[in-house]
Design an enzyme around this catalytic site. Structure first.
Site, PDB file in Angstrom:
ATOM      1  N   HIS A   1      -3.145   3.288   7.683  1.00 43.72           N
ATOM      2  CA  HIS A   1      -4.135   2.542   6.901  1.00 43.72           C
ATOM      3  C   HIS A   1      -4.551   1.321   7.703  1.00 43.72           C
ATOM      4  O   HIS A   1      -3.693   0.532   8.129  1.00 43.72           O
ATOM      5  CB  HIS A   1      -3.572   2.121   5.548  1.00 43.72           C
ATOM      6  CG  HIS A   1      -4.441   1.138   4.821  1.00 43.72           C
ATOM      7  ND1 HIS A   1      -5.804   1.302   4.695  1.00 43.72           N
ATOM      8  CD2 HIS A   1      -4.147  -0.023   4.178  1.00 43.72           C
ATOM      9  CE1 HIS A   1      -6.314   0.289   4.013  1.00 43.72           C
ATOM     10  NE2 HIS A   1      -5.324  -0.531   3.692  1.00 43.72           N
TER      11      HIS A   1
ATOM     12  N   GLU B   1       0.814  -1.216   0.000  1.00 41.25           N
ATOM     13  CA  GLU B   1       0.000   0.000   0.000  1.00 41.25           C
ATOM     14  C   GLU B   1       0.854   1.276   0.000  1.00 41.25           C
ATOM     15  O   GLU B   1       0.321   2.377   0.159  1.00 41.25           O
ATOM     16  CB  GLU B   1      -0.923   0.016   1.222  1.00 41.25           C
ATOM     17  CG  GLU B   1      -1.848  -1.175   1.341  1.00 41.25           C
ATOM     18  CD  GLU B   1      -2.929  -1.225   0.270  1.00 41.25           C
ATOM     19  OE1 GLU B   1      -2.881  -0.418  -0.688  1.00 41.25           O
ATOM     20  OE2 GLU B   1      -3.827  -2.066   0.380  1.00 41.25           O
TER      21      GLU B   1
ATOM     22  N   TYR C   1     -16.745  15.935  16.857  1.00 39.08           N
ATOM     23  CA  TYR C   1     -15.385  15.420  16.954  1.00 39.08           C
ATOM     24  C   TYR C   1     -14.921  14.781  15.655  1.00 39.08           C
ATOM     25  O   TYR C   1     -13.734  14.807  15.334  1.00 39.08           O
ATOM     26  CB  TYR C   1     -15.272  14.455  18.136  1.00 39.08           C
ATOM     27  CG  TYR C   1     -15.483  15.182  19.427  1.00 39.08           C
ATOM     28  CD1 TYR C   1     -14.470  15.952  19.984  1.00 39.08           C
ATOM     29  CD2 TYR C   1     -16.729  15.175  20.060  1.00 39.08           C
ATOM     30  CE1 TYR C   1     -14.669  16.677  21.144  1.00 39.08           C
ATOM     31  CE2 TYR C   1     -16.938  15.895  21.221  1.00 39.08           C
ATOM     32  CZ  TYR C   1     -15.905  16.638  21.762  1.00 39.08           C
ATOM     33  OH  TYR C   1     -16.124  17.365  22.902  1.00 39.08           O
TER      34      TYR C   1
ATOM     35  N   HIS D   1     -12.784  -1.663   1.446  1.00 37.72           N
ATOM     36  CA  HIS D   1     -11.409  -1.946   1.882  1.00 37.72           C
ATOM     37  C   HIS D   1     -11.115  -1.372   3.267  1.00 37.72           C
ATOM     38  O   HIS D   1     -10.749  -2.110   4.177  1.00 37.72           O
ATOM     39  CB  HIS D   1     -10.446  -1.388   0.833  1.00 37.72           C
ATOM     40  CG  HIS D   1      -9.012  -1.738   1.047  1.00 37.72           C
ATOM     41  ND1 HIS D   1      -8.084  -1.666   0.038  1.00 37.72           N
ATOM     42  CD2 HIS D   1      -8.330  -2.126   2.146  1.00 37.72           C
ATOM     43  CE1 HIS D   1      -6.893  -2.022   0.507  1.00 37.72           C
ATOM     44  NE2 HIS D   1      -7.017  -2.299   1.789  1.00 37.72           N
TER      45      HIS D   1
ATOM     46  N   HIS E   1      -7.811  -1.847   8.570  1.00 36.43           N
ATOM     47  CA  HIS E   1      -8.987  -2.604   8.152  1.00 36.43           C
ATOM     48  C   HIS E   1      -9.947  -2.688   9.345  1.00 36.43           C
ATOM     49  O   HIS E   1     -10.542  -3.730   9.591  1.00 36.43           O
ATOM     50  CB  HIS E   1      -8.599  -4.004   7.694  1.00 36.43           C
ATOM     51  CG  HIS E   1      -7.689  -4.020   6.505  1.00 36.43           C
ATOM     52  ND1 HIS E   1      -7.053  -5.154   6.059  1.00 36.43           N
ATOM     53  CD2 HIS E   1      -7.315  -3.031   5.646  1.00 36.43           C
ATOM     54  CE1 HIS E   1      -6.324  -4.873   4.994  1.00 36.43           C
ATOM     55  NE2 HIS E   1      -6.458  -3.585   4.734  1.00 36.43           N
TER      56      HIS E   1
END
Length: 212
Positions: free
Chosen positions: A90, A71, A117, A157, A92
């Site tokens: 990044h 990535e 927030y 994703h 999941h």
């Protein structure tokens, strides 16, 4: 002066402890001058070796260390978009990944301004069209988005977020996961959202991207 390698490893351990990085999923990076230090491919964020990071140029060229996460183009895209970005996360994570599987709330943000927030700590978070993990074209799509942002949801994703520090990027990731959980808990009901004026006012006050 803090060591960015140690900060990255500590952030990985925190995110894993919070349950936001199942298995060996997710990747983190920090920018140090004209270099990107990123977790290697297959890394378990709970046990990142600070001395075993991959080193890339800002153009994504692999300079040293183990093979980087596939990535890495997404990380490079965030650093190229924003000179103030010093860390990219990044994940999941369950709830924000679930939201990435739903239609976007608007062109500029997959997630509506449900809480102050979210606007303050994350800001508008567009949904980026699906591509296979590691696809360089998807990173180019992020680069070309024509409005300010510090986070995106990759369709089907998960989230990618940047920050002026690793602590800020982690805080944003936690906040995005929380607002995503709230959104899913509301189901099909129509919640009261912050008005555009309320959201823009918060964005201006806290330096968070909201609006064009």
């Amino acid at each position: 002066m803090s060591d960015p390698r140690l900060e990255l490893a500590a952030a990985g351990a925190r995110l894993a402890a919070l349950g936001l990085s199942p298995g060996s999923s997710g990747n983190l990076s920090v920018r140090v001058d004209d270099r990107i230090l990123i977790t290697p491919t297959g890394a378990d964020l709970a046990h990142v070796d600070p001395e075993g990071l991959s080193v890339l140029g800002l153009d994504g060229v692999h300079l040293s260390g183990p093979r980087p996460s596939k990535e890495f183009p997404l990380h490079a895209a965030f650093y190229m978009r924003d000179a103030a970005a010093r860390a990219v996360v990044h994940l999941h994570a369950r709830h924000s990944t679930a939201v990435s599987c739903l239609p976007a709330w608007s062109r500029r943000s997959a997630v509506p301004p449900l809480t102050p927030y979210f606007v303050m700590r994350v800001g508008q978070t567009p949904l980026v069209a699906y591509a296979p993990p590691g696809d360089a074209g998807q990173a180019q799509d992020v680069t070309r988005l024509p409005f300010p942002l510090r986070a995106v949801l990759l369709q089907n994703h998960g989230p990618v977020l940047s920050g002026s520090s690793m602590a800020a990027a982690v805080e944003a990731a936690v906040e995005l996961e929380e607002v995503s959980a709230l959104l899913l808990a509301l189901g099909g009901r129509a919640p009261r959202l912050l008005t555009e004026e309320e959201a823009r006012s918060l964005g201006e006050k806290y330096g968070s991207p909201w609006g064009e």
